[in-house]
Design a protein around this motif. Structure first.
Motif, mmCIF file in Angstrom:
data_model
loop_
_atom_site.group_PDB
_atom_site.id
_atom_site.type_symbol
_atom_site.label_atom_id
_atom_site.label_comp_id
_atom_site.label_asym_id
_atom_site.label_seq_id
_atom_site.Cartn_x
_atom_site.Cartn_y
_atom_site.Cartn_z
ATOM 1 N N MET A 1 -1.180 -2.014 2.974
ATOM 2 C CA MET A 1 -0.140 -2.315 2.992
ATOM 3 C C MET A 1 0.479 -1.153 1.557
ATOM 4 O O MET A 1 0.332 -1.844 0.669
ATOM 5 C CB MET A 1 0.081 -3.615 3.115
ATOM 6 C CG MET A 1 0.883 -3.734 2.994
ATOM 7 S SD MET A 1 1.089 -5.904 3.516
ATOM 8 C CE MET A 1 0.800 -6.126 1.614
ATOM 9 N N ILE A 2 1.394 -0.569 1.924
ATOM 10 C CA ILE A 2 1.992 0.590 1.428
ATOM 11 C C ILE A 2 2.877 -0.871 0.657
ATOM 12 O O ILE A 2 3.604 -2.334 0.372
ATOM 13 C CB ILE A 2 3.840 0.795 1.901
ATOM 14 C CG1 ILE A 2 2.749 1.991 3.148
ATOM 15 C CG2 ILE A 2 4.334 2.179 0.788
ATOM 16 C CD1 ILE A 2 1.735 2.795 3.027
ATOM 17 N N ARG A 6 4.820 -4.359 -4.863
ATOM 18 C CA ARG A 6 6.416 -4.606 -5.025
ATOM 19 C C ARG A 6 6.308 -6.511 -3.568
ATOM 20 O O ARG A 6 7.133 -6.976 -4.020
ATOM 21 C CB ARG A 6 7.467 -3.545 -4.652
ATOM 22 C CG ARG A 6 8.430 -3.348 -4.629
ATOM 23 C CD ARG A 6 9.044 -2.847 -4.557
ATOM 24 N NE ARG A 6 8.788 -2.358 -2.889
ATOM 25 C CZ ARG A 6 10.416 -2.344 -2.084
ATOM 26 N NH1 ARG A 6 11.220 -2.360 -2.733
ATOM 27 N NH2 ARG A 6 10.560 -2.192 -0.754
ATOM 28 N N TYR A 7 5.458 -6.128 -2.733
ATOM 29 C CA TYR A 7 5.885 -7.335 -1.384
ATOM 30 C C TYR A 7 5.319 -8.307 -2.474
ATOM 31 O O TYR A 7 6.030 -9.819 -1.882
ATOM 32 C CB TYR A 7 5.347 -7.275 -0.576
ATOM 33 C CG TYR A 7 5.766 -6.371 0.193
ATOM 34 C CD1 TYR A 7 7.157 -6.500 0.290
ATOM 35 C CD2 TYR A 7 5.045 -4.793 0.902
ATOM 36 C CE1 TYR A 7 7.430 -5.200 1.575
ATOM 37 C CE2 TYR A 7 6.128 -4.020 1.030
ATOM 38 C CZ TYR A 7 7.200 -4.449 1.754
ATOM 39 O OH TYR A 7 7.617 -3.309 2.701
ATOM 40 N N THR A 8 4.576 -8.322 -3.227
ATOM 41 C CA THR A 8 3.692 -9.418 -4.060
ATOM 42 C C THR A 8 4.790 -10.446 -5.189
ATOM 43 O O THR A 8 5.098 -11.216 -5.211
ATOM 44 C CB THR A 8 2.364 -9.179 -4.596
ATOM 45 O OG1 THR A 8 1.683 -8.543 -3.212
ATOM 46 C CG2 THR A 8 1.501 -10.611 -5.967
#
Lengths: 96, 96
Positions: A1-2, A6-8
């Motif tokens: 997952m790119i 940042r998503y976390t």
DNA sequence: TGAGTATTTGTCCTTTTTGCCAAATAGCCC
DNA sequence: GGGCTATTTGGCAAAAAGGACAAATACTCA
């Protein structure tokens, strides 16, 4: 997952918001800074629980605290979070 | 607590967003609708887990699904949720 | 220092979330 | 119908979140 980091990070901030009591607190702090006792009275649950909710919001960078005498005054740091409310209510309307 | 129902509803939508994988999915569905297999391959975890994440987002009214042959095509319903990302990143900057 | 007020932290328990595997379901094509 | 692909659901275990109570801390004022 790119961009996983940042998503976390973003998820951790959203998670900090994702609780009815914490949304209420954010809303109230937007109107004016308040101390723990005032918020406790407004919400009507144990002060220790309110204190933990405040700690979660503070840790997420959404609110900040200043000590004044023996009280902690909490204030909203990023009023932009209130725009989230608008989007969420827009989702609700679209459903009805 | 005033407006308690409204806060509970809003918290449920924010909670649906508050997961790294689900934020990634929302981001990808904003670029283009996708089926479960495509998302599974991109994220790299079990398809059953992706399916549950999709179900959470759908239940919250953030995405919707259309059946095409034997595939489910998911799409983003409210692109406004992407504005939340901006606010969250603004919080991050203010912290650094 | 000691009482009193305001807030935070430790501990425990219950509930919810997450993720995997396996099994079930749904739809297509032969 | 039977095999094949795509997706969802059931069940389980581990981890995290939420809330209450009691205890600890911090600060003020006499």
């Amino acid at each position: 997952m790119i961009d996983s980091e940042r998503y976390t990070y973003m998820a951790s901030v959203l998670k900090a918001m994702a609780h009815p009591t914490r949304l209420f607190i954010v809303d109230e702090l937007d109107k004016a800074p308040k101390n723990v006792s005032e918020l406790t009275e407004m919400v009507g649950i144990d002060m220790s629980t309110i204190s933990r909710h405040l700690s979660i919001l503070k840790h997420a960078g959404i609110i900040a605290a200043t000590k004044s005498n023996n009280q902690m005054i909490y204030r909203l740091l990023c009023p932009c979070v209130l725009d989230m409310y608008k989007c969420v209510l827009q989702i609700k309307e679209q459903e009805d």
